[in-house]
Every structure is written in structure tokens, then in C-alpha cells.
Design an enzyme around this catalytic site. Structure first.
Site, mmCIF file in Angstrom:
data_model
loop_
_atom_site.group_PDB
_atom_site.id
_atom_site.type_symbol
_atom_site.label_atom_id
_atom_site.label_comp_id
_atom_site.label_asym_id
_atom_site.label_seq_id
_atom_site.Cartn_x
_atom_site.Cartn_y
_atom_site.Cartn_z
ATOM 1 C CB THR A 169 -10.322 -18.223 8.491
ATOM 2 O OG1 THR A 169 -11.529 -18.341 7.748
ATOM 3 C CG2 THR A 169 -10.363 -19.179 9.669
ATOM 4 C CE LYS A 187 17.015 20.369 -9.282
ATOM 5 N NZ LYS A 187 15.898 19.577 -8.790
ATOM 6 C CB THR A 207 -5.788 24.184 -24.295
ATOM 7 O OG1 THR A 207 -5.436 24.936 -25.463
ATOM 8 C CG2 THR A 207 -6.844 24.933 -23.500
ATOM 9 C CB SER A 266 20.126 18.851 -5.290
ATOM 10 O OG SER A 266 21.200 18.211 -5.962
ATOM 11 C CB SER A 267 22.984 14.881 -2.497
ATOM 12 O OG SER A 267 22.991 14.215 -3.760
ATOM 13 C CB SER A 286 -19.037 -17.585 10.411
ATOM 14 O OG SER A 286 -18.225 -17.848 9.283
ATOM 15 C CB THR A 287 -14.045 -16.027 9.307
ATOM 16 O OG1 THR A 287 -13.240 -16.566 10.365
ATOM 17 C CG2 THR A 287 -13.205 -15.052 8.480
ATOM 18 C CG ASN A 288 -17.336 -17.081 5.904
ATOM 19 O OD1 ASN A 288 -16.127 -16.905 6.011
ATOM 20 N ND2 ASN A 288 -17.845 -18.227 5.486
#
Length: 479
Positions: A99, A322, A185, A316-317, A138-140
Site C-alpha cells: 500500500t 597472482k 567423479t 592479490s595485494s 486497490s493496492t491489492n
């Protein structure tokens, strides 16, 4: 800042003079200040189209003056184009079955229409949010209809993205068709497959997802617009009820139809749970594919390293050089979020009571965001990852030759027990099992090559039997 005063059943409130929203929206903004997440833009778009369709239908049947209807239509069109979205200020998570969102849209359209007519915002004697913008509604019936329309749009976009991903995977299936590798597997060496077969399996799974999503649109086309509060159509003109869906169908280009039982369509939200299930299933498949791509590309020196993913950013930092599989990682996170959203949707859909489901805002938030995220994930996976994947054919061959899994192809000739003994001997010696088979005079090198051809190992039947005449029996091609 200057203010105007508006009234509702609870009293008076000051509204910023330049705001297009009104008192109902202000109260909802204060009551539901919970997440800071806005209503999804596609839901706003769909609600604007519903309001436009309603105004046109009410004008056609003589319930709205053309001047007022024209201003509402213009305001709704602007909202649908993305204007005034900053005025839709209610939180995505709200009580009232939507609503507050409906009223926010009603007030914004009303005040913009007032402005178009030369009036002052808040002068609802010109255009009223309820008596004019919400006329016959209506909202509905408005909110579920808009949610269906928004979902159809996003389902179509996701379907297209999945088709793009399917095409990218099929291209790799063809490119890698002749590259033989060891299959696995339970993460253990199994029998040989081609890399192309692995990618073909991914493509087939995505194709199923595309088909499910394509069919999902059918579930969303039945709308309850015109049903008003509980689906009975109280306070809506019969002429309006049938005309408004026709106009909305024309505005959207979607094959919308009025639900045969609008009471049922107002009560139940299982359709959204069903569509969410299709999206969740697609997320499951994307997570599986993304996980496989990460595994197959792992290393690259100390892992499987059978494929090389495109390098899209430094990883990577602290570790120079990497590069991480960030696109599959992003896809996996999106998939998990979609799965979580599906749980929320199921719980919300199950929690509706009697004539209405009060938890449609939760359903709307999760469904629309899941569709949107999955569309982005599928497209990025295709564009930034799958299309640029390269095969390390030498690594595939190395791992295949080092694996004892190839002994399975020789088991029909040797018998299970003897084949097992050869595996154990190869494991103890660290030598390839094929080398031991030649050493013991069980097969010639030419016979081993005949058995280990990709087309022999990856198609139905006993590998190489057509080429190994000394193993043939009177029964045909059985060794």
C-alpha cells in the site's frame, strides 16, 4: 525549507513544499526506515504503466475528465521513463501488502499532474491521489499486477542472457571437441572425456534453464487488475475492469489477460514462488558451472590447470602476479544470494492469509533483484570468462597419461581382477599403466593407441574393439 500542510485520518503533517510525495508517503517513510533499499525501479516502471492504463480506461468510459486524465497520463509516462524516481522514497521492506508503494506512486503522479495543470503541489482539488489516480483500483490488484509486469520484463532479459551464455558454451564445446582429458567423479580420476564434452554438458544445462524461463512468462500473464480489494471488483466499473487490462496489454506489449478467478489471483502468490524456483534452478546450474571452471583452472602450476581463464584483474595485494577466477567467484555469490532469496519468497508466499498476501513487498524485492542479478551474472560469465577460455592441451594430455583411470578402457580385454592388479603395480612403480601393459606383452603400442583414440574412449561401446582383431569373438564386436 518551506512546507505545505496535508491531512489524513491521523491528522496533519508538514510536507516539503517541493516534494511530489504526500502525507501517506511521509508516514510510510518514517514507519519503515529499516533497510535504506529503495523500491525496485522496474516495479516503479510497471506501476506507472498500470496508472496510465487506468487513467486511459477511466477516461474512455467517462469517469475521468480528459483534462485530468491527460495530466495523469503525462505524469505516469514521465515516471515510467525514470523521472521522479527520487520521489519514490518508501523502503522496499514495508507492511501493508505494498500500500505504501502504491500511495507513493499515486501521490507523485497526482502532484506532477497538478503541476502540469498549472496548480500547486498539494492542491488535491485539481487531481486527487485516490479519487483520480487510484480510481477503480486497490493496492491489492495494482501491486500484484505491476509485479507480474515487471517480472515478465526481467524474465525476458534473463532468458536472453542465458541464451548468450549457452551460445558461448556451445562454441567452446566445438573448439575443444578433440581435446582428450581425464574425467573425474567424486574428484577422483575416472574415465577419459573430451574437454568439449564437459562444455557441452554445461551448455545443455543452460539450455534447460532458458526453456524453463521462456515458459515462466506464461505463468505471469494472468493479472488480477480490476479485482480491487479482494478480487470481487467492488467499486470498479464493469466497463473499466475489462478495458483496463486490454490497455495495459497494449502499453507493455506483453500477452496479459485478466485472470479467470480474480479472487484466487488476489489471494495467492504461488506463481511468484514457481517463477522464483525456475530462477533458483538456473542459479544452481550457474554455481555448478562456475565451480567447475574454478577447479579446472586451479593452480595454474600446482592445481589442475587444464583450462586458462581470461585475466581480468590483478588478484592479490601481497602476492605479485597472482590472478584469481573472480568472474566465477562473483557468479557463485550471485547464485547463493538467489537461492537465499528463493527461500524468502517461498516463506512469504506461504504466509498469505485469507484474501490477501501481506508480504508481497518481500516477494517483489527478492524476485526482481534475483532476476536482475542473474541476468548480469550470466552475461558477464559469457563475455568476461567463457568466451576467452583457452585449453591447455599439453596439461590435459599429461594428466591423462599419468592417471590410472585409463585402465577402465582395457578392463573388457583383461577382466576386472587383472586390470586392478595392473593399477596397483602402476601405483607402486609410479609408471604409466599403458607402459606396463606393453611391457607385459598384453598389448602392442599400436593396439593401445587404437584403444586410446578420443573417438573410441568417448563414445558408446568397447574402445578399440574394431581395430583389435585378435580379441574379436564370434559374437561380433565383444572382446
Amino acid at each position: 525549507m518551506s512546507y505545505r500542510v496535508e491531512k489524513d485520518l491521523l491528522g496533519e503533517r508538514e510536507i516539503p513544499r517541493e516534494a511530489y510525495y504526500g502525507i501517506h508517503t511521509l508516514r510510510a517513510k518514517e514507519n519503515f526506515a529499516v533497510s535504506g533499499i529503495p523500491v525496485h525501479r522496474e516495479l516503479i516502471w510497471a506501476l506507472a504503466l498500470v496508472k496510465k492504463a487506468a487513467a486511459l480506461a477511466n477516461m474512455e468510459i467517462g469517469l475521468l475528465e480528459p483534462r485530468i486524465a491527460g495530466a495523469i497520463v503525462q505524469a505516469a509516462e514521465e515516471l515510467a521513463r525514470g523521472q521522479w524516481h527520487d520521489q519514490i522514497v518508501v523502503d522496499a521492506f514495508q507492511g501493508g501488502a505494498g500500500t505504501s508503494t502504491n500511495m507513493n506512486v499515486n501521490e507523485v503522479i497526482a502532484n506532477r499532474a497538478i503541476e502540469i495543470l498549472g496548480g500547486t503541489k498539494g492542491d488535491y482539488s485539481l487531481v486527487h491521489p485516490l479519487d483520480h489516480v487510484n480510481l477503480g483500483q486497490s493496492t491489492n490488484d495494482v501491486y500484484p499486477t505491476a509485479l507480474r509486469v515487471a517480472a515478465i520484463k526481467l524474465v525476458r532479459e534473463l532468458s536472453q542472457a542465458m541464451a548468450v551464455l549457452q551460445g558461448a558454451l556451445q562454441a567452446k564445446e566445438k573448439e575443444f571437441a578433440s581435446i582428450l582429458k581425464i574425467g573425474r567423479t567424486q574428484l577422483q580420476d575416472a574415465v577419459p572425456v573430451t574437454l568439449g564434452q564437459e562444455f557441452g554438458a554445461y551448455a545443455e544445462a543452460v539450455a534447460r534453464d532458458w526453456w524453463r524461463l521462456y515458459k515462466a512468462e506464461e505463468r505471469l500473464r494472468q493479472v488480477n487488475l480490476g479485482g480491487t480489494a479482494v478480487g470481487t471488483g467492488l467499486n470498479a466499473s464493469r466497463r473499466y475492469i475489462f478495458r483496463v487490462v486490454e490497455i495495459l496489454r497494449e502499453l507493455t506489449g506483453f500477452g496479459l489477460a485478466r485472470a479467470e478467478n480474480t479472487v484466487e489471483a488476489t489471494q495467492n502468490a504461488d506463481i511468484f514462488a514457481e517463477v522464483s524456483g525456475f530462477v533458483k534452478t538456473a542459479a544452481v546450474n550457474l554455481a555448478k558451472i562456475a565451480g567447475d571452471l574454478r577447479l579446472l583452472s586451479s593452480g595454474p602450476r600446482a592445481g589442475l590447470g587444464e583450462i586458462v581463464l581470461p585475466k581480468v584483474q590483478a588478484g592479490s595485494s601481497i602476492m605479485p602476479g597472482k590472478v584469481n577466477p573472480v568472474i566465477p567467484e562473483m557468479v557463485t555469490q550471485v547464485a547463493y544470494q538467489v537461492m537465499a532469496g528463493d527461500v524468502a519468497i517461498n516463506m512469504a508466499a506461504a504466509s498469505g492469509q485469507l484474501e490477501l498476501n501481506a508480504f508481497l513487498p518481500l516477494i517483489a524485492h527478492n524476485l526482481l533483484h534475483s532476476l536482475e542479478m542473474m541476468t548480469g551474472a550470466a552475461r558477464l560469465l559469457a563475455e568476461k570468462c567463457v568466451r576467452g577460455i583457452q585449453a591447455d592441451e599439453a596439461r590435459c594430455r599429461q594428466l591423462l597419461e599419468a592417471s590410472q583411470g585409463v585402465i577402465t578402457a582395457f578392463a573388457p580385454y583383461l577382466g576386472y581382477e587383472k586390470a586392478t592388479a595392473m593399477v596397483l603395480r602402476a601405483a607402486r612403480s609410479g609408471r604409466p599403466v599403458t607402459e606396463l601393459l606393453v611391457e607385459e606383452g598384453l598389448f602392442t603400442r599400436e593396439e593401445i593407441e587404437a584403444i586410446l583414440k578420443p573417438e573410441e574412449l568417448t563414445t558408446p561401446g568397447v574402445a578399440g574393439v574394431r581395430h583389435l582383431k585378435r580379441f574379436l569373438t564370434r559374437e561380433g564386436d565383444k572382446p
